[in-house]
Motif scaffolding. Structure first.
Motif, PDB file in Angstrom:
ATOM      1  N   TYR A 143      47.498 -21.215   5.545  1.00  0.00           N
ATOM      2  CA  TYR A 143      47.173 -20.452   4.331  1.00  0.00           C
ATOM      3  C   TYR A 143      47.266 -21.345   3.104  1.00  0.00           C
ATOM      4  CZ  TYR A 143      48.161 -17.317   0.406  1.00  0.00           C
ATOM      5  OH  TYR A 143      48.174 -16.706  -0.805  1.00  0.00           O
ATOM      6  N   LEU A 144      48.368 -22.092   3.021  1.00  0.00           N
ATOM      7  CA  LEU A 144      48.575 -22.932   1.846  1.00  0.00           C
ATOM      8  C   LEU A 144      47.508 -24.013   1.747  1.00  0.00           C
ATOM      9  CD1 LEU A 144      52.436 -23.320   2.089  1.00  0.00           C
ATOM     10  CD2 LEU A 144      51.187 -22.096   0.335  1.00  0.00           C
ATOM     11  N   ASN A 194      42.813 -23.708  -4.742  1.00  0.00           N
ATOM     12  CA  ASN A 194      42.589 -22.277  -4.910  1.00  0.00           C
ATOM     13  C   ASN A 194      42.113 -21.895  -6.301  1.00  0.00           C
ATOM     14  OD1 ASN A 194      44.833 -22.313  -6.517  1.00  0.00           O
ATOM     15  ND2 ASN A 194      46.209 -21.572  -4.923  1.00  0.00           N
ATOM     16  N   HIS A 195      41.832 -22.886  -7.147  1.00  0.00           N
ATOM     17  CA  HIS A 195      41.226 -22.499  -8.413  1.00  0.00           C
ATOM     18  C   HIS A 195      39.808 -22.004  -8.186  1.00  0.00           C
ATOM     19  CE1 HIS A 195      39.192 -26.453  -8.344  1.00  0.00           C
ATOM     20  NE2 HIS A 195      40.353 -26.871  -7.857  1.00  0.00           N
ATOM     21  N   LYS A 196      39.260 -22.317  -7.003  1.00  0.00           N
ATOM     22  CA  LYS A 196      37.978 -21.689  -6.638  1.00  0.00           C
ATOM     23  C   LYS A 196      38.300 -20.371  -5.944  1.00  0.00           C
ATOM     24  CE  LYS A 196      35.592 -25.977  -5.582  1.00  0.00           C
ATOM     25  NZ  LYS A 196      35.394 -26.752  -4.345  1.00  0.00           N
ATOM     26  N   PRO A 197      37.799 -19.265  -6.487  1.00  0.00           N
ATOM     27  CA  PRO A 197      38.164 -17.963  -5.915  1.00  0.00           C
ATOM     28  C   PRO A 197      37.829 -17.850  -4.442  1.00  0.00           C
ATOM     29  CG  PRO A 197      36.999 -17.693  -7.993  1.00  0.00           C
ATOM     30  CD  PRO A 197      36.941 -19.140  -7.661  1.00  0.00           C
ATOM     31  N   ALA A 206      40.567 -19.213  -2.295  1.00  0.00           N
ATOM     32  CA  ALA A 206      41.723 -18.329  -2.224  1.00  0.00           C
ATOM     33  C   ALA A 206      41.432 -17.156  -1.296  1.00  0.00           C
ATOM     34  CB  ALA A 206      42.064 -17.824  -3.618  1.00  0.00           C
ATOM     35  N   THR A 207      40.211 -16.642  -1.375  1.00  0.00           N
ATOM     36  CA  THR A 207      39.849 -15.535  -0.494  1.00  0.00           C
ATOM     37  C   THR A 207      39.875 -15.979   0.961  1.00  0.00           C
ATOM     38  OG1 THR A 207      38.407 -14.809  -2.254  1.00  0.00           O
ATOM     39  CG2 THR A 207      38.132 -13.748  -0.126  1.00  0.00           C
ATOM     40  N   ASN A 229      43.390 -16.092   2.154  1.00  0.00           N
ATOM     41  CA  ASN A 229      43.901 -14.753   2.429  1.00  0.00           C
ATOM     42  C   ASN A 229      43.349 -14.208   3.723  1.00  0.00           C
ATOM     43  OD1 ASN A 229      45.510 -14.484   0.310  1.00  0.00           O
ATOM     44  ND2 ASN A 229      44.293 -12.976  -0.792  1.00  0.00           N
ATOM     45  N   PHE A 234      45.020 -15.681   6.669  1.00  0.00           N
ATOM     46  CA  PHE A 234      46.375 -15.175   6.897  1.00  0.00           C
ATOM     47  C   PHE A 234      46.346 -13.763   7.435  1.00  0.00           C
ATOM     48  CE2 PHE A 234      50.638 -13.820   6.124  1.00  0.00           C
ATOM     49  CZ  PHE A 234      51.381 -14.977   6.254  1.00  0.00           C
TER      50      PHE A 234
END
Lengths: 625, 99, 249, 494
Positions: free
Chosen positions: A153-154, A160-163, A166-167, A170, A173
């Motif tokens: 995940y990390l 993760n500044h690119k959405p 980050a999605t 998530n 995970f």
């Protein structure tokens, strides 16, 4: 060395903590600490391996009890490590590939201001992965299991500044968690059935349990495995996970973490032994995924996503093998190891290409990179040949053996599984060749401002080592059934197996199909020009490009109903549950309002009511008394 | 004739007093109704005292009278105070008891 | 035992005036009727072997309590009559029913009791009552003393009207008058000196004109004043005489 | 005076002093923190003196006559469960005080706030220590007074509404419980110690329905406090508006009163009725676990999100208690502690965010990870504890509940396990919206976690990690009490 196996986990964990807590002070040397930690564990792993080689086959398995971990009620779980051939195989794979990728990352992440964090996460991953494979109970395995999920995940969300990254993190995970649900339920069943969740008690007691229970355990474990190993139907996260830095894709999403599902199934072999149904489901899941991954891989233009689809497909092979019983376990692990090498090598090669092409991942923008990047071309080419199963490279010894095994059995199963595996090999040859040709051959399709160049030594050396592994590891391990003999004490053996077709016929068929796939790819992507824009797709290609609509399906089946459900519930909670409470309050207020009319403030009315009350009470007493 | 008839008489007087309290709006009238009820109670006490033969009932009635006297003093003072403040002694007006 | 005649007398003397509480319109009439009730009850007490209590009843109720009621009635307006029209819906019938029910309940309860009558009762002579009051019940009597004193004080406090503003001194009153534009000089008194020295005649100013403001407003409204100007001519005549004399000199 | 009485009296007296003595107002924070620190030291001393090998028996017991006419006594004492919850309260209180240290407000309001906090602490310790049903009830209700003012006087715009709602809910539950308490008196042995829990345990009732009704009276009160769906709606309203410190105390410590009550009063006093009601209650508990998690996913306000998350956690705890296996009950007890630490830390962190940007709505935030990496890391770690990542104490406890209750209620355990997946969703979605993605202009000047804030949060994280790796540190205190409960339930079931 075996007595200090706990260092395997402690060293990278300590390195992770130091890197996290030291903060920016560690920016200058943090990456070297990470490399050092992973190298030390690789050395410890190798040391342990040689120590184990020095023992008899029977006494190679050893448990190391560290401390009492959870002791709640009847649930007693020790933190203990189980060092045997199976776990040590994984230790070697994880630590060696891990160390190489650490070295590679030093150069790859050179310009990233958060390189220290990257190495911290990688070390966390190594620690968690080693805990996963060394744990001596399902619960401790679960710690590593979720730990690698966390590291994944990390790292997927590292930028993760690119959405969308980050999605993707998530998604990975949450999908993994869905699988973990299976593992928790499996542990609950085990605890109820066996009173323990340690491998020794559960696997040792599997003989005495009813088939229904074992099937339930098998299926729930399989759910966990599908989540972690990106198998059908929980495969959707792997493609998106390519948002992470390429070394991560190489280490976590190709070589090690995603194979944990296979490890889980193989480790729980005793359970699957006793339940044909569960084993069949494992094989079916593997077969579906191997075809699914191969089809998806054929249509993608993103070099990393092709490799991700390939990973899915190869793990499908392993799952298929694992569904075939003890001999299958061995070759599942064998393929896992070889795949770990050549897939990691190819990912690193892809990273090298991206490094050269300013993070371009669209293969339609590559082409003719052979001359510019000779080392990458050679190392990648070896990996390509290995995954194709060209003899005598690694893939031939592992994958073709799985195809053979798929033809073993009675009834419809050998034909379905065998043909699936066979066709999968052909498609694999097609899409891997497509990738290789589109990238390194044909006409140059890159733009002028890109100046492809070979990567620095820090990157190419690990690639070379992995390429050597891809080339010769299979031969080395297969020679004299070395690997089989090594693992058999753990997995057990199922004697001589005879495929429904003769072995030479199968080998010929496989090679013919592979050749056909390569030829098709050659004709389409080397001889002919590749358009830089993807041509309008046919329905089939469209489906494959969209990962067989898996995201759409997920969206339609889970996400949209889920979103509606949560929204409805949020609304209902406010309007209905809370509303009911407020309605009640309104009702009470209305009652109060109504009774206010009796409180007219007129003394005489009050007196009247008093008298009435008195009379009623008195009458009751008089009449009743 | 038995003294118990005086108890019946007292019951009638008490009922009249109660009805007065409920029906008359003039505070003084209602107050007189209260006095009538007190007297009816006194009559009962005395009648029962006669029937029992002891004197405690009369003592009790005496105390009631004294307390009633005190009560009348205060009650009438209140009525005067109210009439000064509101220019009225109607019982229907002070609706501050309204809930 | 009580003579039936006495009982029925008492009954009529109490019940019929008591009904006036319900039906009479003037409070004064009611108060008078209640006095009669009290007297009737006193008779009843005497008949029930409680002569001391009968005396106290007359003294306290007819003598003190009811007179107090009358005083208060006079204070709050003796000529007020009250409308018997009911303002609360249903109050009258419910109240009457309940009152009848109450009486009926008590009577039925009492009638069901097995009551015997003592043939040798203690007679409530003053000495007898006193020995009880200042014997066994002396504490109660003392407490009642407190109650009476408190009641008296309470009545004082309740009826006392506090002064809203501090009392004004004569100087303040004077200053206020001047401020309001009053004439600081004494007003002329009515009457024409040595001619008609009565209140009904206005004073005359030096010109001989009557000063209307010197006459009481009330007398003027009543038309009981006389015109001051009639003395004017007289005065002028006198002045002429005198003036002529002076002129002559 | 015994240690527990001192533990109750010190903050109570200090709170009253702070509320009344004017010159002290200027030093309200220092005074309150000092008192909380003394309390902590005393409690740690008690922890040291506690005999762990006899965790099932009541220790530090003190029984004095209080109102002998109705049989109420001042009876305090703790077993392992009560002790650990007292520790939770005394540890969290000074930390929340530190967290609100720099709140900008007048001296008098500050003194009021800290005074009320001290009073709350006193009542909380009292509740966890009470061994007398009447005393328990009195403290249970008295606690509402400081809480009402804490919620109603300090916090956001809707605070009066929230405070009244909280009060009505709590009073409703409390009054139902009062009826049961009175009825219990008549069912019990009577006498001058009629309300001692010891004297009320193991009663035989004339008919099962009597026990059922008594059970219900207590259970409803605790279900409201816990809270269990559908009587949970006071919680989101309160957490949304109350100050972070109040919320921490309320959700992390006081909600545990509900679970604690179920464990030490409901199940202990009415084992028969508990067994009879268990199937229904498990349905409610499982529903709560899933429902809370689902609603949490849909929340925009972070406070509400964590509030619903803790509703979901209460569901899991209740499931653990009413599964009646040792593993599950120990897990549920451990979960009280873990979820208290976890939710407390999360609320504090959200409070820090709100202090910086004035809102708890996730929509405003974004991309903070780039600006304040330490804050983001800390938030993520705490978030991971909330989603029960293995290696943290919430995981150890949750897994004990889930695995332990499977034996008793297969489908209940499986469905409750689904809340684990949902927990990942709501925690990570919140993290994603607040800390990842592009950084909006307004988020650029966000300041990093201050030293004070680190001092508050990091010990909590450390505690969760230590307890996650060595759960025995806490679980050893629950073993004997849980075993006793299981035995009593089994006896009643026979």
């Amino acid at each position: 060395m075996l007595s200090v196996t706990w260092l395997l986990i402690a060293v990278p964990l300590a390195s992770f903590l130091v890197l996290m807590l030291a903060g920016r002070r560690a920016d200058a040397w943090g990456h070297w600490l990470g490399v050092a930690a992973s190298s030390v564990v690789a050395l410890i792993g190798i040391g342990a391996f040689f120590q184990m080689l020095g023992r008899d086959a029977e006494s190679r398995s050893e448990s190391v009890r560290l401390f009492t971990w959870i002791s709640g009620g009847d649930l007693q779980v020790d933190a203990g490590l189980l060092v045997d051939q199976l776990s040590l195989t994984f230790v070697l794979l994880v630590t060696i590939v891990g160390a190489l990728i650490h070295v590679y990352s030093v150069a790859y992440m050179e310009n990233d201001p958060r390189r220290r964090m990257f190495f911290a996460y990688l070390n966390l991953f190594i620690a968690a992965m080693l805990l996963l494979v060394l744990a001596d109970s399902y619960l401790l395995l679960f710690v590593g299991w979720e730990g690698v999920g966390l590291a994944s995940y990390l790292l997927i969300g590292f930028w993760n500044h690119k959405p969308e990254n980050a999605t993707a993190a998530n998604k990975a995970f949450v999908v993994n968690r869905t699988g973990d649900f299976g593992l928790i339920v499996a542990m609950a069943i085990m605890f109820t059935q066996f009173g323990s969740v340690s491998f020794a008690d559960v696997l040792g007691g599997a003989d005495g349990a009813s088939t229904a229970v074992l099937t339930a355990i098998g299926l729930t474990l399989l759910l966990a495995a599908t989540g972690k190993s990106a198998q059908f139907p929980l495969q959707s996260w792997l493609g998106d996970a390519m948002a992470g830095p390429t070394p991560v894709s190489a280490l976590i999403h190709a070589a090690t973490m995603v194979t944990a599902g296979v490890y889980l199934v193989v480790r729980s072999g005793a359970i699957y032994e006793a339940t044909d149904d569960a084993r069949l489901v494992v094989a079916i899941v593997g077969a579906i995924t191997l075809i699914l991954g191969a089809i998806i891989g054929s249509a993608k233009d993103d070099i990393k996503k092709v490799l991700a689809a390939s990973t899915m497909s190869q793990i499908g092979y392993m799952m298929l093998a694992a569904g075939l019983g003890p001999i299958g376990y061995i070759f599942a692990i064998f393929h896992l190891v070889t795949n770990g090498f050549f897939k990691a090598g190819m990912f690193l090669g892809a990273g090298s290409v991206m490094h050269a092409m300013k993070d371009q991942v669209d293969m339609r923008r590559f082409g003719a990179l052979r001359t510019a990047m000779v080392t990458t071309w050679i190392t990648f080419g070896l990996g390509w040949l290995a995954i194709l199963g060209v003899p005598p490279l690694s893939g031939f010894w592992s994958k073709d053996k799985i195809i053979e095994l798929a033809f073993v059995g009675e009834g419809w199963q050998p034909w379905v599984f065998g043909l699936t595996a066979l066709i999968g090999a052909g498609i694999t040859a097609f899409y891997m060749s497509r990738l290789f040709f589109m990238t390194f051959h044909g006409k140059a399709r890159w733009t002028d401002e890109q100046h492809p160049h070979e990567s620095p030594l820090l990157m190419t050396v690990p690639m070379m080592v992995l390429a050597v592994g891809s080339a010769f590891l299979g031969l080395f391990l297969a020679a004299g059934n070395r690997f089989q003999n090594w693992l058999e004490p753990v997995t057990g053996t199922s004697g001589e197996l005879e495929p429904v077709l003769a072995v030479p016929v199968l080998i010929t068929l496989t090679l013919a199909l592979v050749a056909a796939g390569v030829a098709l790819a050659y004709w389409m992507y080397w001889r002919n020009d590749v358009p830089t824009e993807a041509p309008p797709p046919s329905l089939a290609v469209l489906a494959a490009r969209n990962d067989m609509f898996q995201d759409s399906v997920n969206r339609a089946v889970f996400q949209i109903p889920g979103t509606h459900l949560t929204r409805t519930l949020v609304y209902a909670d406010a309007a209905l549950v809370d509303g009911a409470v407020n309605k009640q309050a309104t009702g009470i207020a209305a009652f109060g309002e109504a009774s206010r009319r009796f409180q007219s403030g007129k003394v005489r009315s009050y007196a009247l009511l008093m008298l009435l009350g008195f009379l009623v009470l008195a009458s009751i007493i008089v009449v009743g008394g | 004739m038995s003294p118990v008839n005086f108890v019946y008489l007292a019951a009638v007087l008490f009922a009249i007093g109660a009805a007065t309290v409920l029906l008359r709006r003039n505070a003084i009238m209602a107050f007189m109704g209260v006095e009538l009820m007190l007297n009816a109670a006194n009559l009962t006490l005395v009648a029962f005292s006669r029937m029992v033969g002891g004197i405690e009932g009369q003592i009790m009635a005496f105390f009631v009278m004294v307390v009633a006297a005190a009560e009348v003093v205060v009650g009438l003072a209140i009525i005067i105070a109210v009439s000064r403040a509101r220019q009225s002694i109607s019982l229907d007006e002070p609706s501050e008891l309204k809930g | 035992m009580v003579s039936p005649l006495l009982f029925w007398f008492v009954a009529f003397v109490t019940v019929i005036p008591a009904l006036s509480l319900l039906f009479a319109r003037k409070p004064v009439h009611v108060a008078a009727a209640v006095v009669l009730v009290m007297v009737g009850l006193a008779v009843a007490y005497v008949a029930l072997e409680a002569p001391f209590l009968g005396a106290v009843q007359i003294i306290v109720y007819t003598g003190a309590v009811m007179m107090l009621f009358l005083f208060v009635l006079m204070l709050v307006g003796v000529d007020k009559t009250e409308s018997l029209k009911e303002t609360i819906t249903g109050q009258r019938w419910v109240a009457l029913t309940l009152a009848v029910g109450l009486g009926a309940l008590v009577i039925s309860v009492v009638s069901r009791l097995p009551l015997s009558v003592n043939e040798q009762p203690v007679v409530g002579e003053p000495a007898e009552v006193a020995s009880w009051l200042f014997g066994d019940y002396v504490l109660v009597v003392e407490v009642l003393g407190f109650v009476l004193i408190s009641a008296a004080l309470g009545a004082l406090v309740l009826t006392h009207v506090p002064r809203l503003y501090p009392k004004r001194t004569q100087a303040e009153v004077h200053a206020a008058r001047i401020a309001a534009g009053a004439n600081p000089v004494n007003q002329a008194f009515p009457g024409v000196y040595a001619r008609h020295n009565a209140l009904d005649a206005p004073a005359l100013d030096p010109e001989g004109n009557p000063i209307e403001s010197s006459v009481s407003r009330v007398l003027k409204v009543r038309g009981q004043t006389i015109d001051g100007s009639e003395f004017k001519g007289d005065t002028q005549a006198r002045r002429r005489e005198l003036g002529a004399k002076e002129d002559d000199q | 005076m015994d240690i527990l009485t001192i533990l109750i009296a010190v903050p109570a007296v200090a709170g009253v002093v702070l509320l009344t003595v004017r010159p002290l107002r200027a030093y309200a924070r220092q005074f309150a923190l000092g008192v909380a620190a003394i309390e902590l030291i005393l409690a740690v001393g008690m922890l040291m003196a506690f005999d762990r090998s006899a965790a099932g028996t009541i220790q530090f017991s003190q029984i004095d006559s209080w109102i002998p006419q109705i049989g109420a006594s001042w009876a305090v004492g703790v077993n392992g469960i009560g002790l650990s919850l007292i520790m939770l309260a005394v540890v969290l209180t000074p930390l929340t005080m530190l967290a609100g240290w720099n709140e900008d407000e007048s001296e008098s309001r500050r003194a009021q706030y800290y005074g009320l906090m001290l009073l709350t602490l006193a009542f909380t310790v009292g509740i966890f220590a009470a061994r007398d049903v009447f005393l328990f009830y009195v403290l249970f209700e008295a606690m509402l007074v400081p809480l009402y003012f804490l919620i109603g006087s300090f916090g956001g715009e809707q605070r009066r509404y929230a405070a009244v709602k909280f009060l009505i809910y709590a009073l409703l539950g409390g009054l139902i419980m009062l009826v049961a308490v009175i009825a219990l008196y008549f069912a019990g042995p009577g006498g001058e110690q009629a309300f001692l829990t010891a004297n009320l345990t193991g009663l035989t009732y004339d008919a099962p329905w009597i026990e059922n009704l008594l059970f219900l009276g207590f259970f409803i009160a605790f279900a409201i406090k816990a809270p269990i769906v559908p009587v949970h709606t006071w919680l989101p309203s309160v957490v949304e508006t109350a100050r972070a410190g109040t919320t921490v105390l309320l959700v992390a410590v006081l909600d545990k009163v509900g679970i604690f009550g179920m464990l030490t009063l409901v199940v202990t006093l009415f084992p028969g009725a508990s067994t009879r009601a268990a199937p229904v209650i498990i349905v409610f508990a499982v529903f709560t676990a899933i429902y809370g998690a689902l609603v949490a996913i849909g929340q925009d306000n972070m406070y509400r999100l964590v509030g619903f998350a803790s509703v979901s956690h209460s569901g899991v705890m209740v499931l653990g208690i009413f599964a009646f296996t040792r593993t599950a009950i120990e897990g549920a007890t451990f979960y009280m502690l873990s979820s208290g630490l976890s939710a407390g830390a999360l609320f504090l962190l959200i409070g820090f965010l709100v202090k910086r940007h004035g809102t708890a709505s996730v929509r405003v935030y974004g991309g903070l990870q780039r600006v304040v990496p330490v804050f983001a890391g800390t938030f993520l770690i705490v978030g991971l504890t909330a989603l029960a990542l293995p290696g943290t104490s919430p995981f150890a406890s949750e897994i004990m509940v889930l695995i332990g209750s499977y034996e008793a209620t297969r489908w209940g355990a499986i469905v409750a396990t689904l809340s684990v997946i949902l927990a990942a969703l709501y925690v990570l979605l919140m993290y994603q919206k607040v800390f990842t993605g592009p950084t909006p202009q307004a988020m650029e000047p966000t300041t990093e976690l201050s030293l004070m804030e680190r001092v508050v949060i990091w010990p909590l994280i450390a505690a969760m990690l230590v307890l996650g790796f060595v759960p025995a540190l806490a679980v050893d205190y629950f073993k004997d009490p849980s075993a006793a409960i299981v035995v009593s339930v089994e006896e009643a079931g026979l």
